[in-house]
Design a protein around this motif. Structure first.
Motif, PDB file in Angstrom:
ATOM      1  N   ALA A  88      -2.642  -2.226  -0.646  1.00 55.76           N
ATOM      2  CA  ALA A  88      -2.086  -3.462   0.015  1.00 55.76           C
ATOM      3  C   ALA A  88      -3.088  -4.579  -0.029  1.00 55.76           C
ATOM      4  N   GLY A  89      -2.122  -5.818  -0.068  1.00 55.16           N
ATOM      5  CA  GLY A  89      -2.693  -7.073  -0.313  1.00 55.16           C
ATOM      6  C   GLY A  89      -2.993  -7.445  -1.796  1.00 55.16           C
ATOM      7  N   LEU A  90      -2.643  -6.709  -2.675  1.00 54.32           N
ATOM      8  CA  LEU A  90      -2.933  -6.830  -4.234  1.00 54.32           C
ATOM      9  C   LEU A  90      -1.443  -7.578  -4.661  1.00 54.32           C
ATOM     10  N   VAL A  91      -1.562  -8.575  -5.470  1.00 52.01           N
ATOM     11  CA  VAL A  91      -0.447  -9.206  -6.151  1.00 52.01           C
ATOM     12  C   VAL A  91       0.175  -8.357  -7.301  1.00 52.01           C
ATOM     13  N   VAL A  92       1.309  -8.123  -7.264  1.00 47.91           N
ATOM     14  CA  VAL A  92       2.051  -7.435  -8.297  1.00 47.91           C
ATOM     15  C   VAL A  92       3.072  -8.763  -8.840  1.00 47.91           C
ATOM     16  N   ILE A  93       2.853  -9.179 -10.285  1.00 47.57           N
ATOM     17  CA  ILE A  93       3.560  -9.854 -10.966  1.00 47.57           C
ATOM     18  C   ILE A  93       4.345  -9.147 -12.022  1.00 47.57           C
ATOM     19  N   VAL A  94       5.950  -9.494 -11.559  1.00 49.78           N
ATOM     20  CA  VAL A  94       6.711  -9.008 -12.893  1.00 49.78           C
ATOM     21  C   VAL A  94       7.503 -10.208 -13.536  1.00 49.78           C
ATOM     22  N   LYS A  95       7.105 -10.261 -14.716  1.00 49.38           N
ATOM     23  CA  LYS A  95       7.624 -11.316 -15.563  1.00 49.38           C
ATOM     24  C   LYS A  95       8.259 -11.159 -16.978  1.00 49.38           C
ATOM     25  N   ARG A  96       9.298 -11.752 -17.450  1.00 48.34           N
ATOM     26  CA  ARG A  96       9.788 -11.690 -18.714  1.00 48.34           C
ATOM     27  C   ARG A  96       9.128 -12.449 -19.815  1.00 48.34           C
ATOM     28  N   VAL A  97       8.770 -11.922 -20.848  1.00 48.58           N
ATOM     29  CA  VAL A  97       8.190 -12.526 -21.921  1.00 48.58           C
ATOM     30  C   VAL A  97       8.794 -12.351 -22.996  1.00 48.58           C
ATOM     31  N   THR A  98       9.968 -13.148 -23.512  1.00 47.08           N
ATOM     32  CA  THR A  98      10.750 -13.120 -24.698  1.00 47.08           C
ATOM     33  C   THR A  98       9.977 -13.474 -25.767  1.00 47.08           C
ATOM     34  N   PRO A  99       9.770 -12.462 -26.844  1.00 47.79           N
ATOM     35  CA  PRO A  99       9.290 -13.003 -28.250  1.00 47.79           C
ATOM     36  C   PRO A  99       9.636 -14.266 -28.859  1.00 47.79           C
ATOM     37  N   VAL A 100       8.856 -15.187 -29.177  1.00 48.04           N
ATOM     38  CA  VAL A 100       9.772 -16.518 -29.943  1.00 48.04           C
ATOM     39  C   VAL A 100      10.070 -16.279 -31.477  1.00 48.04           C
ATOM     40  N   GLY A 101       9.586 -15.174 -31.898  1.00 51.37           N
ATOM     41  CA  GLY A 101       9.758 -14.948 -33.287  1.00 51.37           C
ATOM     42  C   GLY A 101      11.282 -14.466 -33.217  1.00 51.37           C
ATOM     43  N   ALA A 102      12.123 -14.820 -34.495  1.00 50.37           N
ATOM     44  CA  ALA A 102      13.711 -14.560 -34.573  1.00 50.37           C
ATOM     45  C   ALA A 102      13.971 -13.036 -34.321  1.00 50.37           C
ATOM     46  N   LEU A 103      14.606 -12.634 -33.530  1.00 49.98           N
ATOM     47  CA  LEU A 103      15.075 -11.303 -33.259  1.00 49.98           C
ATOM     48  C   LEU A 103      16.327 -11.040 -34.227  1.00 49.98           C
ATOM     49  N   VAL A 104      16.873 -11.847 -34.712  1.00 52.83           N
ATOM     50  CA  VAL A 104      18.057 -12.014 -35.799  1.00 52.83           C
ATOM     51  C   VAL A 104      17.639 -12.605 -37.048  1.00 52.83           C
ATOM     52  N   ASP A 105      17.969 -12.330 -38.203  1.00 45.96           N
ATOM     53  CA  ASP A 105      17.919 -12.856 -39.400  1.00 45.96           C
ATOM     54  C   ASP A 105      19.127 -13.172 -40.257  1.00 45.96           C
ATOM     55  N   GLY A 107       0.764  -1.305   0.107  1.00 42.47           N
ATOM     56  CA  GLY A 107      -0.084  -0.019  -0.043  1.00 42.47           C
ATOM     57  C   GLY A 107       0.762   1.041   0.048  1.00 42.47           C
ATOM     58  N   SER A 108       2.221   1.284   0.188  1.00 42.98           N
ATOM     59  CA  SER A 108       2.999   2.586   0.263  1.00 42.98           C
ATOM     60  C   SER A 108       4.194   2.116  -0.815  1.00 42.98           C
ATOM     61  N   THR A 109       4.350   1.152  -1.189  1.00 42.02           N
ATOM     62  CA  THR A 109       5.629   0.971  -2.110  1.00 42.02           C
ATOM     63  C   THR A 109       5.276   1.020  -3.698  1.00 42.02           C
ATOM     64  N   ASN A 110       5.599   1.533  -4.314  1.00 45.10           N
ATOM     65  CA  ASN A 110       5.360   1.541  -5.698  1.00 45.10           C
ATOM     66  C   ASN A 110       6.631   1.432  -6.721  1.00 45.10           C
ATOM     67  N   THR A 111       7.811   0.820  -6.110  1.00 42.22           N
ATOM     68  CA  THR A 111       9.007   0.533  -6.686  1.00 42.22           C
ATOM     69  C   THR A 111       9.240  -1.063  -6.423  1.00 42.22           C
ATOM     70  N   PHE A 112       9.465  -1.629  -7.708  1.00 46.38           N
ATOM     71  CA  PHE A 112       9.767  -3.076  -7.496  1.00 46.38           C
ATOM     72  C   PHE A 112      10.980  -3.639  -8.279  1.00 46.38           C
ATOM     73  N   GLN A 113      11.662  -4.657  -7.729  1.00 48.63           N
ATOM     74  CA  GLN A 113      12.990  -4.889  -8.460  1.00 48.63           C
ATOM     75  C   GLN A 113      12.724  -5.996  -9.528  1.00 48.63           C
ATOM     76  N   ILE A 114      13.509  -5.758 -10.504  1.00 47.45           N
ATOM     77  CA  ILE A 114      13.535  -6.917 -11.721  1.00 47.45           C
ATOM     78  C   ILE A 114      14.676  -7.730 -11.664  1.00 47.45           C
ATOM     79  N   PRO A 115      14.508  -9.028 -11.011  1.00 45.28           N
ATOM     80  CA  PRO A 115      15.806  -9.730 -10.613  1.00 45.28           C
ATOM     81  C   PRO A 115      16.401 -10.714 -11.902  1.00 45.28           C
TER      82      PRO A 115
END
Length: 108
Positions: free
Chosen positions: A55-72, A11-19
């Motif tokens: 307060a009490g809400l769940v914050v989910i931080v996740k990585r979603v890497t695209p499956v399409g090729a980033l390099v051709d 309820g007071s924190t608005n900063t979250f780590q990306i580990p």
């Protein structure tokens, strides 16, 4: 290292780590109580969410890497180390995400 991290808002924190590592900020997805939100990147390892999550809400931080090729790769072109590294990193991150989601499904 997990590609998904769950926080319970106080309820007071608005900063979250990306580990975890990621290729692009657009690959970092944040939800609050199941609803997607757009974070503000403070640094490569820290985000801020506005307004402050209740307060009490769940914050989910996740990585979603695209499956399409980033390099051709094309015939006759020069192979650069950076392109090979990026292709390898993309594949490694996708496999980590698959493992994490499978582990999460098993425990759920």
């Amino acid at each position: 290292m997990s590609s998904i991290i769950n926080y319970v808002a106080d309820g007071s924190t608005n900063t979250f780590q990306i580990p975890f590592t990621y290729i692009s900020q657009s690959h970092v997805v944040v939800t609050v109580d199941g609803v997607s939100v757009t974070p503000t990147f403070i640094s490569d390892t820290q985000i801020s969410i506005t307004p402050t999550t209740a307060a009490g809400l769940v914050v989910i931080v996740k990585r979603v890497t695209p499956v399409g090729a980033l390099v051709d790769f094309t015939d006759g072109s020069t192979l650069f180390e950076a392109a090979l590294d990026l292709a390898h990193k993309q594949n490694r991150l996708i496999s980590e995400e698959s493992r994490d989601r499978a582990d999460s499904a098993i425990t759920t």
